[in-house]
Design a protein around this motif. Structure first.
Motif, PDB file in Angstrom:
ATOM      1  N   ILE A 166       0.870  -1.175   0.000  1.00 48.73           N
ATOM      2  CA  ILE A 166       0.000   0.000   0.000  1.00 48.73           C
ATOM      3  C   ILE A 166       0.904   1.222   0.000  1.00 48.73           C
ATOM      4  O   ILE A 166       1.971   1.199   0.615  1.00 48.73           O
ATOM      5  N   GLN A 197       1.222   5.738   0.007  1.00 51.46           N
ATOM      6  CA  GLN A 197       0.583   6.992   0.386  1.00 51.46           C
ATOM      7  C   GLN A 197       1.411   8.141  -0.174  1.00 51.46           C
ATOM      8  O   GLN A 197       2.540   8.377   0.267  1.00 51.46           O
ATOM      9  N   LEU A 253      -4.466   6.848   1.024  1.00 47.31           N
ATOM     10  CA  LEU A 253      -3.862   5.533   0.800  1.00 47.31           C
ATOM     11  C   LEU A 253      -4.261   4.970  -0.555  1.00 47.31           C
ATOM     12  O   LEU A 253      -5.362   5.227  -1.050  1.00 47.31           O
ATOM     13  N   TRP A 265      -4.118   1.115  -2.557  1.00 47.09           N
ATOM     14  CA  TRP A 265      -3.776  -0.303  -2.533  1.00 47.09           C
ATOM     15  C   TRP A 265      -3.053  -0.664  -3.824  1.00 47.09           C
ATOM     16  O   TRP A 265      -3.595  -0.509  -4.899  1.00 47.09           O
ATOM     17  N   TYR A 279      -1.461  -7.473  -3.725  1.00 43.78           N
ATOM     18  CA  TYR A 279      -1.091  -8.407  -2.675  1.00 43.78           C
ATOM     19  C   TYR A 279      -0.841  -9.786  -3.250  1.00 43.78           C
ATOM     20  O   TYR A 279      -1.179 -10.076  -4.411  1.00 43.78           O
ATOM     21  N   TYR A 330       4.064   1.082   2.199  1.00 47.75           N
ATOM     22  CA  TYR A 330       3.852   0.208   3.349  1.00 47.75           C
ATOM     23  C   TYR A 330       3.638  -1.230   2.884  1.00 47.75           C
ATOM     24  O   TYR A 330       2.974  -1.469   1.864  1.00 47.75           O
TER      25      TYR A 330
END
Lengths: 110, 121
Positions: B39, B41, B47, B49, B52, B96
């Motif tokens: 993720i 920013q 934020l 996405w 994954y 992140y």
């Protein structure tokens, strides 16, 4: 393109109750979108408050609750405290493994 | 207690590939039960996405980034990685990594501290 909407800012009095919402630019939010809510204080990584509409993440106080209100997901904070003043983000699952964040709400406690 | 730590260059030149690694400690990626997410920013923004991966290698990407993103996993090192190609200044962000329990949709229960990546010549 899916756009997830949140109030840019909101204010609440200490001890008061506030409801932040999470909507779609087109359509209604339902539990099928697994709406989830994150809290982020400045300079820190976010933390999950609520996931899958209304499940509190581990360690989250019950002052925080999630629901569907009308055509939006909602995060309600009761008994607002000074350290609740920060940014809140929602995210929706739009299918095919894809999640979309809202733009975030800056909450002021005053 | 599982912890995540991002690592990688803090400065990347435009048109190059951004490469970050998330090292998992206190738990094993190969034990399954979790998705492992990236993720980002943008400065002063919300934020986003990125995508994954599951330990098996199954991946899901943000459609807006899909053509430039690759997420991979190295179970022997207990790491997962992000590669973002053809970067521009718009890719400058805090990145992140996070963990998502498989059946708890939306619960990112562990986060890394984040790493700042600046795209600049």
């Amino acid at each position: 393109q899916t756009v997830v909407t949140q109030e840019p800012s909101f204010s609440v009095s200490p001890g008061g109750t506030v409801t932040l919402t999470c909507g779609l630019s087109s359509g209604s939010v339902s539990t099928s979108y697994y709406p989830s809510w994150y809290q982020q204080t400045p300079g820190q990584a976010p933390r999950t408050l609520i996931y899958s509409t209304n499940t509190r993440s581990s360690g989250v106080p019950d002052r925080f609750s999630g629901s569907i209100l009308g055509n939006k997901a909602a995060l309600t904070i009761t008994g607002a405290q000074a350290d609740d003043e920060c940014d809140y983000y929602c995210v929706l699952y739009i299918g095919s493994g894809v999640w979309v964040f809202g733009g975030g709400t800056k909450l002021t406690v005053l | 207690q599982v912890q995540l730590q991002e690592s990688g260059p803090g400065l990347v030149k435009p048109s190059q590939t951004l490469s970050l690694t998330c090292t998992v400690s206190g738990g094993s990626i190969s034990s399954g039960g979790y998705y492992w997410s990236w993720i980002r920013q943008h400065p002063g923004k919300g934020l986003e996405w990125i995508g994954y991966i599951y330990y098996s290698g199954t991946t899901y990407y943000n459609p807006s980034l899909k053509s430039r993103v690759t997420i991979s996993v190295d179970t022997s090192k207990n790491q997962f990685s992000l590669k973002l190609g053809s970067v521009t200044a718009a890719d400058t962000a805090v990145y992140y990594c996070a963990r998502n329990p498989l059946h708890d949709y939306g619960d990112l229960d562990v986060w890394g501290q984040g790493t700042t990546v600046t795209v600049s010549s």
